[in-house]
Design an enzyme around this catalytic site. Sequence first.
Site, PDB file in Angstrom:
ATOM      1  N   VAL A   9      -5.880   6.107 -10.225  1.00  0.00           N
ATOM      2  CA  VAL A   9      -7.235   6.000  -9.686  1.00  0.00           C
ATOM      3  C   VAL A   9      -7.143   6.101  -8.163  1.00  0.00           C
ATOM      4  CG1 VAL A   9      -9.311   4.609  -9.529  1.00  0.00           C
ATOM      5  CG2 VAL A   9      -7.907   4.516 -11.599  1.00  0.00           C
ATOM      6  N   GLY A 133       6.030  -0.194   2.481  1.00  0.00           N
ATOM      7  CA  GLY A 133       6.139   1.170   1.980  1.00  0.00           C
ATOM      8  C   GLY A 133       7.246   1.310   0.952  1.00  0.00           C
ATOM      9  N   ILE A 135      10.328   0.306   1.200  1.00  0.00           N
ATOM     10  CA  ILE A 135      11.390  -0.704   1.290  1.00  0.00           C
ATOM     11  C   ILE A 135      11.199  -1.717   0.161  1.00  0.00           C
ATOM     12  CG2 ILE A 135      12.501  -2.389   2.786  1.00  0.00           C
ATOM     13  CD1 ILE A 135      10.975  -1.063   5.140  1.00  0.00           C
ATOM     14  N   GLU A 189      -5.104   5.295  12.792  1.00  0.00           N
ATOM     15  CA  GLU A 189      -6.395   5.726  12.276  1.00  0.00           C
ATOM     16  C   GLU A 189      -7.382   5.922  13.440  1.00  0.00           C
ATOM     17  OE1 GLU A 189      -6.916   6.343   9.154  1.00  0.00           O
ATOM     18  OE2 GLU A 189      -5.121   5.436   8.257  1.00  0.00           O
ATOM     19  N   LYS A 204       0.288  -8.563   4.808  1.00  0.00           N
ATOM     20  CA  LYS A 204       1.630  -8.383   4.253  1.00  0.00           C
ATOM     21  C   LYS A 204       2.447  -9.666   4.284  1.00  0.00           C
ATOM     22  CE  LYS A 204       1.612  -3.491   5.557  1.00  0.00           C
ATOM     23  NZ  LYS A 204       2.102  -2.492   6.527  1.00  0.00           N
ATOM     24  N   GLY A 301       3.455   5.846   4.926  1.00  0.00           N
ATOM     25  CA  GLY A 301       3.548   7.286   4.725  1.00  0.00           C
ATOM     26  C   GLY A 301       3.473   7.652   3.266  1.00  0.00           C
TER      27      GLY A 301
END
Length: 426
Positions: A9, A133, A135, A189, A204, A301
């Site tokens: 999704v 990401g 890791i 961004e 995080k 990424g």
Amino acid sequence: MDLVKVGVVGCGTVGSGVVEILLKNGDLIEKRTGKKIELSLVADRNVEKVKKLDVPENIIVDDGFKVVDSDVDVVVELIGGVTVAKEIVLKSLKNGKHVVSANKALFASYGKELFEEAKRNGVSIRFEASVGGGIPVIKALNEGLVANRIEKILGIINGTANFILTKMTENLLPFKAALQIAKDRGYAEADPSFDINGIDAAHKIAILSSIACGRWITVDDVYVKGIRDITPFDIEFANEFGYRIKLLAVAKFENGTIEVRVHPAFLPKSHILSSVDGVFNACLIEGDFVGPTLYYGMGAGKEPTASAVVADIADIASSRGSSVPAQLLYQESQIFIKNPEDFVSSFYLRFTAVDKPGVLSKISGILAKYGISIKMAFQKNVGFNGGVPVVMTTHDASFKTVRRAVEEIDNLDVILNPTFLCMIEE
């Protein structure tokens, strides 16, 4: 051979990466897991975009809830946000489907509710890609370090902020100039607020500290300060005296308490995290038996994050029918969250003062009044925000005490601008 049906999704940056991996490396994953993982449905409002990925048209839909209501075994939520995404995840769990997501904001805000729902329905939630990401830091906490009491987590876990600070350090650039380079290269961004204000890193570290201590920590429990106020002068001073400035995410566990914070910090150049530059992430986790362990790599990424998502899908495929991993998350341990006022650290203080005799003695007098011991004092006769910079570092003191002293100092007629203070993480 078991067949595991997967529905994706959201087919944006990460979602398209997941689709590409499943289409390209499906045979390899099957050999390694002994399970056939089939891409059964892909949902995105932009159907034409999905078609360009060579996805068969008969498995493309324009509504994520069509995936949730289908016969897929695993729903991969990659739309982000905490509204529709939460509805997608909750309904998937209630429908008895495993969930994989990279949605850090969702888990940092509603993790407890989602995991309780998963437990009720005997299904799994995997969320490795939500932190770091590609890791495998969550897997390290859940599995590799399960025999340890976690004592400390130090992380550079926002690539955008780390890239900006790296550029400021390498070229003594002002913050805005370094931010523009990050935007030009696609690392920031159009609205970079979440990254530069520390919110992304706060989500995080809330997730990591929840796993580590067995109590749900939300983003509201995290002290957060961003990097906007750092100047080339601070970078230059730090470098001259053996430090580098990093946006650091910290969780420290001691005597039944936890302090969780995200803020710029002075790190000694000899510290292993000081050499983590650019868009790379690193997480230093210290356990009582294993000692310090380091996890390093691309923290964001398309490819690294998609890799972590597919690894979670493979984990579910290899242990279908298992309940939610990370049993620590079910406990409500007697862990108390430390008030930021009670944080103890040494500090870097940068005052902007008028250029006249007696300024240093006035500042040091107020610090002495509050019992704050000065480690080093330095005044530079250069123009700085309409005045001259006066810099001090302190020995350990409570955050509460330092802030009170700074408030009083800022009211002096010789102080021109609000004082910048930064913790030093030795």
